[in-house]
Design a protein around this motif. Structure first.
Motif, PDB file in Angstrom:
ATOM      1  N   GLU A   1       7.394   7.880 -31.221  1.00  0.00           N
ATOM      2  CA  GLU A   1       7.744   6.588 -30.614  1.00  0.00           C
ATOM      3  C   GLU A   1       9.079   6.743 -29.893  1.00  0.00           C
ATOM      4  N   VAL A   2       9.067   6.602 -28.572  1.00  0.00           N
ATOM      5  CA  VAL A   2      10.227   6.996 -27.762  1.00  0.00           C
ATOM      6  C   VAL A   2      11.485   6.194 -28.098  1.00  0.00           C
ATOM      7  N   LEU A   3      11.357   4.899 -28.379  1.00  0.00           N
ATOM      8  CA  LEU A   3      12.560   4.097 -28.627  1.00  0.00           C
ATOM      9  C   LEU A   3      13.205   4.457 -29.965  1.00  0.00           C
TER      10      LEU A   3
ATOM     11  N   ARG B   1      12.908   7.473 -31.343  1.00  0.00           N
ATOM     12  CA  ARG B   1      13.465   8.812 -31.112  1.00  0.00           C
ATOM     13  C   ARG B   1      14.804   8.736 -30.371  1.00  0.00           C
ATOM     14  N   MET B   2      14.879   7.829 -29.391  1.00  0.00           N
ATOM     15  CA  MET B   2      16.102   7.685 -28.597  1.00  0.00           C
ATOM     16  C   MET B   2      17.277   7.251 -29.475  1.00  0.00           C
ATOM     17  N   VAL B   3      17.060   6.262 -30.327  1.00  0.00           N
ATOM     18  CA  VAL B   3      18.152   5.745 -31.160  1.00  0.00           C
ATOM     19  C   VAL B   3      18.600   6.796 -32.176  1.00  0.00           C
TER      20      VAL B   3
ATOM     21  N   ASP C   1      20.441   9.651 -30.237  1.00  0.00           N
ATOM     22  CA  ASP C   1      21.774   9.219 -29.798  1.00  0.00           C
ATOM     23  C   ASP C   1      22.750   9.221 -30.964  1.00  0.00           C
TER      24      ASP C   1
ATOM     25  N   GLU D   1      14.633  17.031 -28.947  1.00  0.00           N
ATOM     26  CA  GLU D   1      13.669  15.951 -29.162  1.00  0.00           C
ATOM     27  C   GLU D   1      12.246  16.465 -28.968  1.00  0.00           C
TER      28      GLU D   1
ATOM     29  N   THR E   1       8.072  15.287 -29.389  1.00  0.00           N
ATOM     30  CA  THR E   1       7.250  14.079 -29.496  1.00  0.00           C
ATOM     31  C   THR E   1       6.089  14.244 -30.473  1.00  0.00           C
TER      32      THR E   1
ATOM     33  N   MET F   1       9.833  -3.604 -30.284  1.00  0.00           N
ATOM     34  CA  MET F   1      11.011  -3.213 -31.047  1.00  0.00           C
ATOM     35  C   MET F   1      12.256  -3.630 -30.274  1.00  0.00           C
TER      36      MET F   1
ATOM     37  N   ILE G   1      16.319  -3.208 -29.500  1.00  0.00           N
ATOM     38  CA  ILE G   1      17.344  -2.183 -29.596  1.00  0.00           C
ATOM     39  C   ILE G   1      18.710  -2.856 -29.543  1.00  0.00           C
TER      40      ILE G   1
ATOM     41  N   ALA H   1      22.339   1.726 -29.097  1.00  0.00           N
ATOM     42  CA  ALA H   1      21.607   2.499 -28.097  1.00  0.00           C
ATOM     43  C   ALA H   1      22.521   3.033 -27.008  1.00  0.00           C
TER      44      ALA H   1
ATOM     45  N   GLU I   1      15.677  11.080 -22.939  1.00  0.00           N
ATOM     46  CA  GLU I   1      14.517  11.924 -22.663  1.00  0.00           C
ATOM     47  C   GLU I   1      13.220  11.144 -22.856  1.00  0.00           C
ATOM     48  N   ALA I   2      12.320  11.279 -21.898  1.00  0.00           N
ATOM     49  CA  ALA I   2      10.980  10.704 -22.025  1.00  0.00           C
ATOM     50  C   ALA I   2       9.973  11.804 -21.698  1.00  0.00           C
TER      51      ALA I   2
ATOM     52  N   GLU J   1       6.194   6.634 -21.665  1.00  0.00           N
ATOM     53  CA  GLU J   1       7.438   6.581 -22.449  1.00  0.00           C
ATOM     54  C   GLU J   1       8.599   6.087 -21.579  1.00  0.00           C
TER      55      GLU J   1
ATOM     56  N   SER K   1       8.511   2.381 -21.243  1.00  0.00           N
ATOM     57  CA  SER K   1       8.956   1.738 -22.485  1.00  0.00           C
ATOM     58  C   SER K   1      10.476   1.686 -22.555  1.00  0.00           C
ATOM     59  N   VAL K   2      11.118   2.785 -22.175  1.00  0.00           N
ATOM     60  CA  VAL K   2      12.586   2.836 -22.214  1.00  0.00           C
ATOM     61  C   VAL K   2      13.172   1.846 -21.211  1.00  0.00           C
TER      62      VAL K   2
ATOM     63  N   ALA L   1      13.095  -1.652 -22.334  1.00  0.00           N
ATOM     64  CA  ALA L   1      13.826  -1.965 -23.566  1.00  0.00           C
ATOM     65  C   ALA L   1      15.336  -1.942 -23.392  1.00  0.00           C
ATOM     66  N   THR L   2      15.816  -1.268 -22.371  1.00  0.00           N
ATOM     67  CA  THR L   2      17.266  -1.145 -22.228  1.00  0.00           C
ATOM     68  C   THR L   2      17.654  -1.175 -20.754  1.00  0.00           C
TER      69      THR L   2
ATOM     70  N   ARG M   1      20.418   0.364 -19.714  1.00  0.00           N
ATOM     71  CA  ARG M   1      21.477   1.356 -19.572  1.00  0.00           C
ATOM     72  C   ARG M   1      21.176   2.444 -18.547  1.00  0.00           C
TER      73      ARG M   1
END
Lengths: 85, 134
Positions: A17-19, A21-23, A26, A37, A39, B1, B3, B8, B45-46, B51, B54-55, B58-59, B61
């Motif tokens: 789940e990308v979000l 994984r991102m948090v 980071d 990272e 997937t 979800m 953030i 983040a 990274e996506a 993906e 989705s990023v 959600a943000t 930034r």
């Protein structure tokens, strides 16, 4: 975590789940770790089998798509932390 | 979800450009992302167009999207570029690919960069792109 003479520890984060994984990634980078990272567990195995990358810790989800889940790692070197709900 | 932006985006106050790097091949994604981080960029990274979307949803930034063309999932690089231009018109979009996109997509890009590329050169090209908009 490490002295200035030592290389940063490498954490392999495995999460589909990308979000999430991102948090996680980071946060670990801000703690001073070098983060790779992945997937899926299949991607993680590609990194673990790469002789040029020395992973210190695997931080992995359990339920993921593709052919493997987090219970199926076959690697004897790095400690593995499994995370699941 | 949801953030928490403070979690983040802890480095937002440092004023560094944030790059969303979209690439399905993990070694390429990791090595180029590491190089860009070493040049001072924040990199998200996506692994697919889905993906990346989705990023972006959600943000806020992200300043620059660097995307491959051929990727798995429901969105390839061209689909992603078209969606970004509709939903996020202020974003800079760079395509990094060994295959040239068609003329319609190319016209939507801020820059097309052909693979392979020496990673430090990619950072330099992005810096020129972001500085030209300031």
């Amino acid at each position: 975590m490490e002295t200035s003479q030592e290389r940063p520890q490498i954490v392999l984060v495995v999460e589909d789940e990308v979000l999430v994984r991102m948090v996680i990634s980071d946060y670990l980078r801000n703690c001073g770790y070098r983060v790779i990272e992945a997937t899926s567990a299949d991607e993680a195995m590609m990194i673990l089998r790469n002789a040029e990358i020395d992973v210190d810790v695997v931080f992995s989800d359990v339920e993921m798509p593709a052919s493997m889940d987090g219970f199926q790692y076959r690697h004897g070197c790095a400690p593995i932390v499994l995370v699941s709900t | 979800m949801s953030i928490d932006p403070s979690v983040a985006n802890p480095s937002a106050s440092q004023g560094q450009a944030t790059i969303l790097f979209v690439e399905d091949e993990i070694i390429t994604r990791f090595s180029i992302s590491e190089e860009l981080r070493s040049q001072g960029y924040q990199v998200i990274e996506a692994a697919s167009g889905d993906e990346a979307l989705s990023v972006l949803r959600a943000t806020e930034r992200v300043d620059v999207v660097v995307t491959d063309l051929r990727m798995p999932g429901s969105l390839n690089g061209s689909d992603l570029v078209r969606l970004i231009r509709r939903e996020f018109p202020g974003l800079k979009v760079v395509m990094l690919s060994g295959n040239s996109p068609d003329a319609e997509v190319r016209a939507l890009l801020d820059e097309y960069i052909s693979k392979p590329i020496f990673p430090p050169v990619l950072g330099h090209r992005i810096r020129k792109l972001t500085s030209s908009s300031n």
